[in-house]
Design a protein around this motif. Structure first.
Motif, short mmCIF file in Angstrom:
data_model
loop_
_atom_site.label_atom_id
_atom_site.label_comp_id
_atom_site.label_asym_id
_atom_site.label_seq_id
_atom_site.Cartn_x
_atom_site.Cartn_y
_atom_site.Cartn_z
N ALA A 63 0.87 -1.18 -0.05
CA ALA A 63 -0.02 -0.16 0.14
C ALA A 63 0.94 1.34 -0.03
CB ALA A 63 -0.75 -0.15 1.22
N THR A 64 2.19 1.19 -0.04
CA THR A 64 3.12 2.18 0.13
C THR A 64 3.31 2.79 -1.18
OG1 THR A 64 4.32 1.30 1.85
CG2 THR A 64 5.40 2.90 0.88
N SER A 65 3.29 4.14 -1.37
CA SER A 65 3.19 4.94 -2.73
C SER A 65 4.91 4.57 -3.05
CB SER A 65 3.60 6.25 -2.36
OG SER A 65 3.98 7.05 -3.70
N GLY A 66 5.03 4.01 -4.41
CA GLY A 66 6.29 3.60 -5.14
C GLY A 66 6.46 1.96 -5.00
N ALA A 67 5.29 1.44 -4.63
CA ALA A 67 5.56 -0.02 -4.50
C ALA A 67 5.03 -0.65 -5.87
CB ALA A 67 4.62 -0.52 -3.25
N ALA A 68 4.45 -0.18 -6.70
CA ALA A 68 4.06 -0.62 -7.97
C ALA A 68 5.03 -1.59 -8.86
CB ALA A 68 3.38 0.47 -8.98
N GLY A 69 4.94 -2.82 -8.97
CA GLY A 69 5.72 -3.45 -9.74
C GLY A 69 6.95 -4.24 -8.97
N PHE A 70 7.00 -4.17 -7.60
CA PHE A 70 7.71 -4.52 -6.50
C PHE A 70 7.16 -5.60 -5.81
CE2 PHE A 70 9.49 -4.46 -2.27
CZ PHE A 70 10.83 -4.63 -2.51
N THR A 71 7.55 -6.80 -5.55
CA THR A 71 7.16 -7.96 -4.86
C THR A 71 8.09 -8.00 -3.54
OG1 THR A 71 6.43 -8.89 -6.86
CG2 THR A 71 6.35 -10.28 -5.09
N PRO A 72 7.43 -8.02 -2.66
CA PRO A 72 8.01 -8.35 -1.28
C PRO A 72 7.75 -9.80 -0.98
CG PRO A 72 6.01 -6.96 -0.71
CD PRO A 72 6.13 -7.22 -2.30
N LEU A 73 8.88 -10.34 -0.60
CA LEU A 73 8.76 -11.79 -0.12
C LEU A 73 9.17 -11.83 1.29
CD1 LEU A 73 11.47 -13.17 -2.94
CD2 LEU A 73 8.85 -13.02 -2.97
N MET A 74 8.15 -12.23 2.14
CA MET A 74 7.96 -12.02 3.22
C MET A 74 8.74 -13.39 4.08
SD MET A 74 6.40 -9.48 2.99
CE MET A 74 6.59 -8.83 4.70
N THR A 75 9.08 -12.91 5.35
CA THR A 75 9.99 -14.04 6.15
C THR A 75 9.39 -13.87 7.65
OG1 THR A 75 11.39 -12.16 6.90
CG2 THR A 75 12.21 -13.53 4.89
N LEU A 76 9.47 -14.87 8.45
CA LEU A 76 9.14 -15.06 9.78
C LEU A 76 10.38 -15.07 10.57
CD1 LEU A 76 6.74 -17.75 10.29
CD2 LEU A 76 6.11 -15.44 9.95
N TYR A 77 10.18 -14.40 11.88
CA TYR A 77 11.21 -14.26 12.83
C TYR A 77 11.23 -15.67 13.55
CZ TYR A 77 13.85 -11.76 16.33
OH TYR A 77 14.86 -11.13 17.24
N LEU A 78 12.41 -16.14 13.78
CA LEU A 78 12.63 -17.37 14.32
C LEU A 78 12.76 -17.27 16.05
CD1 LEU A 78 12.56 -20.76 14.11
CD2 LEU A 78 15.18 -20.19 14.12
N THR A 79 11.73 -17.76 16.93
CA THR A 79 11.89 -17.88 18.00
C THR A 79 11.80 -19.22 18.60
OG1 THR A 79 9.68 -17.82 19.06
CG2 THR A 79 10.64 -15.78 18.42
N GLU A 80 12.30 -19.28 20.09
CA GLU A 80 12.36 -20.62 20.60
C GLU A 80 10.87 -21.08 20.78
OE1 GLU A 80 15.19 -21.10 23.93
OE2 GLU A 80 16.77 -20.37 22.86
N GLN A 81 10.07 -20.39 20.52
CA GLN A 81 8.71 -20.64 20.55
C GLN A 81 7.76 -20.73 19.15
OE1 GLN A 81 9.54 -17.83 22.57
NE2 GLN A 81 10.12 -19.52 24.15
N THR A 82 8.63 -20.66 18.16
CA THR A 82 8.13 -21.00 16.90
C THR A 82 7.56 -22.30 16.61
OG1 THR A 82 9.45 -19.09 15.82
CG2 THR A 82 8.42 -20.60 14.22
N THR A 83 6.30 -22.50 16.24
CA THR A 83 5.70 -23.85 16.29
C THR A 83 5.65 -24.61 14.84
OG1 THR A 83 3.60 -23.30 16.01
CG2 THR A 83 4.19 -23.58 18.31
N PRO A 84 5.78 -25.85 14.82
CA PRO A 84 5.73 -26.51 13.54
C PRO A 84 4.31 -26.09 12.80
CG PRO A 84 6.57 -28.14 14.97
CD PRO A 84 6.24 -26.88 15.76
N GLU A 85 3.23 -25.85 13.60
CA GLU A 85 1.93 -25.36 13.04
C GLU A 85 2.22 -24.16 12.35
OE1 GLU A 85 2.40 -26.61 16.27
OE2 GLU A 85 1.83 -28.57 15.61
N GLU A 86 2.86 -23.18 13.12
CA GLU A 86 2.93 -21.74 12.58
C GLU A 86 3.99 -21.85 11.11
OE1 GLU A 86 1.56 -18.86 13.83
OE2 GLU A 86 2.06 -18.61 11.80
#
Ligand code: DOR
Length: 347
Positions: A63-86
């Protein structure tokens, strides 16, 4: 090579800090002009730990101005609580592409939620190996007894090597490598292990932090290393080995947070990212290898299609602005007030 223009497949940035709010709005257009996609790091405060948070963050970016044509690939922050389900939810989402940048607690900006030891995350790592979700490692130990210039090499032995031995099919990226030890480790592993290399670690050695005085804008983590390490990085980036690819680690901080008695780690390079890499490859006589490093190796490693479009670079020097305004503060970019030897053809 004497070419004054260079057209390459549109590159991707496999390691980018975009932040949020006003800072996101200020920096996003710089990346979107140059790159088709970026692996967006999750170290917001609080960090992006769930798929729902990653989806919401992605929507704010798009939704940010200037993002047209750009693809963000998202990541998850790993903690010791990150579950296999997540992790299974993340994999199924189609918008989360990796786990990381994963930190040991206390390693750098907003890393307080990080893990104490990656082997405390065995169920999560086993799930990621099964799901094909890559692990992106910030490869520095936080042990205060270890010299700051040795923290990457020690991490490789204490953490990265045991992970790779225990989970041989897990895709692992050693992010923003800085040492000959990291280059040797990655080159010696199988095809599941790769590394990103920043422009600033290719351009600068640790003298840059002390040039005529203390230079907070040259401070990042992993900290800049000696010239011998820089030469080994340069050879790795320009040799054509597909295990090494572009990741800027562009990490904007407000000037006040950098120019402080306890300044934050991070160098902003998105304003001239591909141009700075062009300088590096040009100086090394390897401009013909820039496209593979910037546009092919990362996509191939992640099993994603290469971008369809192109960008054109011109060997034509331009002056970098002294700062990029953000609200009542500013971000000071790499080379602020100085010249960059290449520019984008449309800019
Ligand atoms: O210098 C750095 N800054 N290194 C990192 O790993 C994190 C980054 C940031 O987020 O500011």
């Amino acid at each position: 090579m004497s070419a004054t223009t260079l057209t390459i497949t549109r590159p991707d940035d496999w390691h980018l800090h975009l932040r949020d709010g006003a800072l996101l709005r200020a920096v996003l257009p710089d990346s979107a002009r140059r790159f088709g996609r970026a692996m967006v790091m999750p170290n917001l405060d609080p960090p992006v730990r769930t798929t729902a948070e990653a989806i919401a963050y992605r929507e704010r970016i798009l939704a940010t101005s200037g993002a047209a044509g750009f693809t963000p690939l998202m990541t998850l922050y790993l903690t010791e609580q990150t579950t296999p389900e997540e992790l299974a939810r993340a994999r199924a989402s189609g918008v989360v592409f990796a786990v990381g940048e994963a930190f040991l607690a206390g390693a750098t900006t907003h890393s307080a939620y990080g893990v104490r030891d990656f082997l405390n995350c065995t169920p999560a790592l086993a799930t990621m190996e099964e799901l094909g979700l890559p692990l992106l490692l910030h490869a520095e130990v936080t042990d205060p007894a270890v010299d700051i210039f040795d923290r990457e090499a020690v991490f490789i032995e204490r953490q990265a090597r045991p992970i790779v031995e225990r989970f041989p099919r897990l895709k692992v990226v050693i992010e923003h490598i800085t040492t000959r030890e990291a280059v040797a480790f990655v080159a010696g592993c199988g095809p599941a292990v790769a590394a990103t290399i920043t422009a600033h670690h290719l351009l600068l050695n640790r003298n840059a932090m002390f040039a005529g005085g203390l230079r907070p804008h040259a401070y990042c983590l992993p900290v800049l290393k000696g010239e011998g390490h820089r030469q080994v990085l340069l050879a790795a980036a320009t040799c054509g080995d597909p295990k090494f690819f572009l990741g800027t680690d562009s990490a904007p901080h407000p000037r006040r947070a950098k120019e402080s008695a306890c300044g934050c780690a991070g160098i902003y390079t998105a304003h001239a990212a591909i141009e700075l890499y062009a300088e590096v490859f040009d100086a090394a006589g390897a401009l013909d290898r820039l496209e593979a490093f910037a546009s092919f190796h990362g996509a191939d490693f992640y099993g994603l299609p290469r971008n369809a479009g192109t960008i054109t670079l011109v060997r034509d020097a331009w002056r970098v602005p002294a700062s990029l305004p953000v609200g009542d503060d500013a971000v000071v970019p790499l080379r602020a007030g100085g010249m960059v030897g290449w520019r984008l053809a449309d800019g």
